[in-house]
Write a protein that holds these residues in place. Structure first.
Motif, PDB file in Angstrom:
ATOM      1  N   ALA A   1      -9.292 -51.194  17.897  1.00  0.00           N
ATOM      2  CA  ALA A   1      -8.000 -51.620  17.367  1.00  0.00           C
ATOM      3  C   ALA A   1      -6.967 -51.582  18.486  1.00  0.00           C
ATOM      4  CB  ALA A   1      -7.565 -50.721  16.216  1.00  0.00           C
ATOM      5  N   ILE A   2      -6.068 -52.565  18.514  1.00  0.00           N
ATOM      6  CA  ILE A   2      -5.033 -52.617  19.538  1.00  0.00           C
ATOM      7  C   ILE A   2      -3.730 -53.096  18.916  1.00  0.00           C
ATOM      8  CG2 ILE A   2      -5.792 -54.945  20.223  1.00  0.00           C
ATOM      9  CD1 ILE A   2      -4.799 -54.255  23.055  1.00  0.00           C
ATOM     10  N   THR A   3      -2.617 -52.501  19.358  1.00  0.00           N
ATOM     11  CA  THR A   3      -1.320 -52.852  18.804  1.00  0.00           C
ATOM     12  C   THR A   3      -0.216 -52.452  19.768  1.00  0.00           C
ATOM     13  OG1 THR A   3       0.163 -52.535  16.902  1.00  0.00           O
ATOM     14  CG2 THR A   3      -1.116 -50.631  17.605  1.00  0.00           C
ATOM     15  N   ASP A   4       0.950 -53.094  19.604  1.00  0.00           N
ATOM     16  CA  ASP A   4       2.119 -52.672  20.372  1.00  0.00           C
ATOM     17  C   ASP A   4       2.993 -51.720  19.556  1.00  0.00           C
ATOM     18  OD1 ASP A   4       3.039 -54.455  18.508  1.00  0.00           O
ATOM     19  OD2 ASP A   4       4.211 -55.679  19.909  1.00  0.00           O
ATOM     20  N   ALA A   5       2.492 -51.308  18.392  1.00  0.00           N
ATOM     21  CA  ALA A   5       3.184 -50.299  17.593  1.00  0.00           C
ATOM     22  C   ALA A   5       2.996 -48.931  18.245  1.00  0.00           C
ATOM     23  CB  ALA A   5       2.648 -50.301  16.162  1.00  0.00           C
ATOM     24  N   GLY A   6       3.624 -47.921  17.681  1.00  0.00           N
ATOM     25  CA  GLY A   6       3.537 -46.586  18.251  1.00  0.00           C
ATOM     26  C   GLY A   6       2.179 -45.947  18.058  1.00  0.00           C
ATOM     27  N   ALA A   7       1.940 -44.889  18.826  1.00  0.00           N
ATOM     28  CA  ALA A   7       0.655 -44.188  18.751  1.00  0.00           C
ATOM     29  C   ALA A   7       0.419 -43.612  17.360  1.00  0.00           C
ATOM     30  CB  ALA A   7       0.603 -43.083  19.809  1.00  0.00           C
ATOM     31  N   SER A   8       1.467 -43.071  16.730  1.00  0.00           N
ATOM     32  CA  SER A   8       1.307 -42.475  15.400  1.00  0.00           C
ATOM     33  C   SER A   8       0.995 -43.544  14.359  1.00  0.00           C
ATOM     34  CB  SER A   8       2.578 -41.711  15.013  1.00  0.00           C
ATOM     35  OG  SER A   8       3.700 -42.579  14.991  1.00  0.00           O
ATOM     36  N   ASP A   9       1.575 -44.757  14.543  1.00  0.00           N
ATOM     37  CA  ASP A   9       1.291 -45.846  13.608  1.00  0.00           C
ATOM     38  C   ASP A   9      -0.181 -46.260  13.685  1.00  0.00           C
ATOM     39  OD1 ASP A   9       4.032 -46.186  12.713  1.00  0.00           O
ATOM     40  OD2 ASP A   9       4.424 -46.999  14.700  1.00  0.00           O
ATOM     41  N   LEU A  10      -0.690 -46.360  14.925  1.00  0.00           N
ATOM     42  CA  LEU A  10      -2.099 -46.725  15.088  1.00  0.00           C
ATOM     43  C   LEU A  10      -2.997 -45.637  14.534  1.00  0.00           C
ATOM     44  CD1 LEU A  10      -4.284 -48.599  16.119  1.00  0.00           C
ATOM     45  CD2 LEU A  10      -4.089 -47.514  18.366  1.00  0.00           C
ATOM     46  N   SER A  11      -2.626 -44.382  14.762  1.00  0.00           N
ATOM     47  CA  SER A  11      -3.417 -43.269  14.246  1.00  0.00           C
ATOM     48  C   SER A  11      -3.496 -43.314  12.719  1.00  0.00           C
ATOM     49  CB  SER A  11      -2.812 -41.940  14.706  1.00  0.00           C
ATOM     50  OG  SER A  11      -3.530 -40.848  14.173  1.00  0.00           O
ATOM     51  N   GLY A  12      -2.368 -43.657  12.089  1.00  0.00           N
ATOM     52  CA  GLY A  12      -2.361 -43.770  10.625  1.00  0.00           C
ATOM     53  C   GLY A  12      -3.262 -44.882  10.140  1.00  0.00           C
ATOM     54  N   PHE A  13      -3.248 -46.014  10.848  1.00  0.00           N
ATOM     55  CA  PHE A  13      -4.111 -47.138  10.477  1.00  0.00           C
ATOM     56  C   PHE A  13      -5.583 -46.753  10.593  1.00  0.00           C
ATOM     57  CE2 PHE A  13      -6.691 -50.704  12.048  1.00  0.00           C
ATOM     58  CZ  PHE A  13      -6.605 -51.576  10.958  1.00  0.00           C
ATOM     59  N   VAL A  14      -5.941 -46.114  11.697  1.00  0.00           N
ATOM     60  CA  VAL A  14      -7.334 -45.716  11.905  1.00  0.00           C
ATOM     61  C   VAL A  14      -7.775 -44.738  10.827  1.00  0.00           C
ATOM     62  CG1 VAL A  14      -8.906 -44.498  13.469  1.00  0.00           C
ATOM     63  CG2 VAL A  14      -7.256 -46.140  14.384  1.00  0.00           C
ATOM     64  N   SER A  15      -6.880 -43.807  10.485  1.00  0.00           N
ATOM     65  CA  SER A  15      -7.207 -42.834   9.450  1.00  0.00           C
ATOM     66  C   SER A  15      -7.488 -43.514   8.112  1.00  0.00           C
ATOM     67  CB  SER A  15      -6.041 -41.841   9.294  1.00  0.00           C
ATOM     68  OG  SER A  15      -6.290 -40.919   8.259  1.00  0.00           O
ATOM     69  N   GLU A  16      -6.686 -44.518   7.759  1.00  0.00           N
ATOM     70  CA  GLU A  16      -6.896 -45.237   6.503  1.00  0.00           C
ATOM     71  C   GLU A  16      -8.196 -46.034   6.553  1.00  0.00           C
ATOM     72  OE1 GLU A  16      -5.326 -44.773   3.840  1.00  0.00           O
ATOM     73  OE2 GLU A  16      -3.671 -43.580   4.630  1.00  0.00           O
ATOM     74  N   MET A  17      -8.511 -46.627   7.715  1.00  0.00           N
ATOM     75  CA  MET A  17      -9.759 -47.357   7.842  1.00  0.00           C
ATOM     76  C   MET A  17     -10.955 -46.429   7.650  1.00  0.00           C
ATOM     77  SD  MET A  17      -9.755 -50.660   8.328  1.00  0.00           S
ATOM     78  CE  MET A  17     -11.427 -50.762   8.964  1.00  0.00           C
ATOM     79  N   GLN A  18     -10.886 -45.244   8.224  1.00  0.00           N
ATOM     80  CA  GLN A  18     -12.003 -44.311   8.112  1.00  0.00           C
ATOM     81  C   GLN A  18     -12.211 -43.829   6.675  1.00  0.00           C
ATOM     82  OE1 GLN A  18     -10.995 -41.511  11.480  1.00  0.00           O
ATOM     83  NE2 GLN A  18     -13.106 -42.018  12.015  1.00  0.00           N
ATOM     84  N   LYS A  19     -11.130 -43.764   5.923  1.00  0.00           N
ATOM     85  CA  LYS A  19     -11.259 -43.350   4.529  1.00  0.00           C
ATOM     86  C   LYS A  19     -12.075 -44.331   3.717  1.00  0.00           C
ATOM     87  CE  LYS A  19      -6.869 -40.789   4.354  1.00  0.00           C
ATOM     88  NZ  LYS A  19      -5.491 -40.758   3.788  1.00  0.00           N
ATOM     89  N   THR A  20     -12.123 -45.590   4.179  1.00  0.00           N
ATOM     90  CA  THR A  20     -12.905 -46.607   3.491  1.00  0.00           C
ATOM     91  C   THR A  20     -14.379 -46.567   3.881  1.00  0.00           C
ATOM     92  OG1 THR A  20     -12.590 -48.350   5.152  1.00  0.00           O
ATOM     93  CG2 THR A  20     -10.872 -48.080   3.487  1.00  0.00           C
ATOM     94  N   GLY A  21     -14.705 -45.710   4.867  1.00  0.00           N
ATOM     95  CA  GLY A  21     -16.081 -45.628   5.352  1.00  0.00           C
ATOM     96  C   GLY A  21     -16.342 -46.493   6.550  1.00  0.00           C
ATOM     97  N   ASN A  22     -15.296 -47.098   7.097  1.00  0.00           N
ATOM     98  CA  ASN A  22     -15.431 -47.977   8.252  1.00  0.00           C
ATOM     99  C   ASN A  22     -14.739 -47.378   9.477  1.00  0.00           C
ATOM    100  OD1 ASN A  22     -16.714 -50.301   6.846  1.00  0.00           O
ATOM    101  ND2 ASN A  22     -14.785 -50.301   5.732  1.00  0.00           N
TER     102      ASN A  22
END
Length: 262
Positions: free
Chosen positions: A241-262
């Motif tokens: 995953a890549i973004t120009d958003a902040g590090a915490s925003d990306l971390s939140g996205f990754v966390s939500e993705m992992q909750k789905t099993g991905n």
């Protein structure tokens, strides 16, 4: 349009992340229509990965080692030769000792420089990260974030059918604050990959997905050229995953993705 000969000459530099943005873009456009160059890039990438494997080393038979050692002329260790050169300076003058000592030190310096250059060579992971950044910048520059624009996962997922040899997982994260915006097919790591584009407020998050062997791997984060990057492996897929958003925003996205099993 780049011709086949030019593209072939640039493949090693592309693999090592040494090309300029314009060269990488031109080569990507050529490879999108040239099966031969795509296969050659995949071959070179595989060869590079194999050369990095430690199990390529083969131990010489003990008898061969013994015969070679016996055939070598007797030679003192380097530290003894250096000490011997220093002692010789006391008996025959400092001037005569400086030459061998200087040559030895120069050799050591050259060895240190060569080792330093080798250790600074980018790893496969570093080259992949740079390739990811280049692809992301190009997609923004030419306004090509997605080929299919839709917030409906049931529209985006079927769109990839026939365009890839795998079915990428398409997850709806709108309720978590990361609405799906669309998807596209891109070229990364010598193969076609799926790119799912999500949105975090005003910032796009591009999620590159392709099949990957090996055990699941926890997310790793880094920053490169102002972009935050995360990559992990789950359910038989590689995720970058890549973004120009902040590090915490990306971390939140990754966390939500992992909750789905991905």
């Amino acid at each position: 349009m780049m011709d086949h000969e030019q593209a072939s000459a640039l493949l090693p530099g592309y693999l090592d992340g040494e090309l300029s943005l314009s060269e990488s873009l031109a080569l990507d456009q050529h490879m999108a229509q040239c099966d031969a160059c795509r296969l050659e890039l995949a071959r070179q990438r595989a060869a590079s990965a194999q050369l990095r494997q430690a199990d390529l080393r083969v131990a010489a038979p003990a008898e061969l080692v013994k015969r070679i050692t016996a055939a070598l002329p007797g030679r003192k260790p380097l530290w003894r030769r250096l000490l011997g050169a220093g002692s010789a300076a006391g008996s025959s003058g400092q001037t005569s000792a400086r030459a061998p000592l200087g040559l030895a030190l120069a050799s050591l310096a050259a060895l240190a420089v060569s080792l330093g250059l080798f250790l600074r060579l980018p790893s496969d992971e570093q080259r992949l990260a740079q390739e990811l950044v280049n692809n992301n910048i190009r997609s923004l520059q030419v306004d090509h974030l997605f080929d299919v624009a839709s917030t409906d996962q049931h529209t985006v997922k079927p769109w990839f059918g026939g365009k890839l040899d795998f079915a990428p997982p398409v997850v709806d994260l709108a309720a978590q604050g990361y609405p799906l915006k669309g998807g596209r097919v891109d070229y990364l790591a010598g193969q076609r990959v799926a790119v799912l584009v999500y949105r975090d407020k005003l910032h796009p998050i591009s999620l590159f997905v392709w099949p990957g062997a090996g055990e699941p791997a926890a997310p790793r984060f880094e920053e490169r050229l102002g972009y935050h990057i995360a990559h992990w492996r789950a359910a038989g897929m590689n995720y970058w995953a890549i973004t120009d958003a902040g590090a915490s925003d990306l971390s939140g996205f990754v966390s939500e993705m992992q909750k789905t099993g991905n």
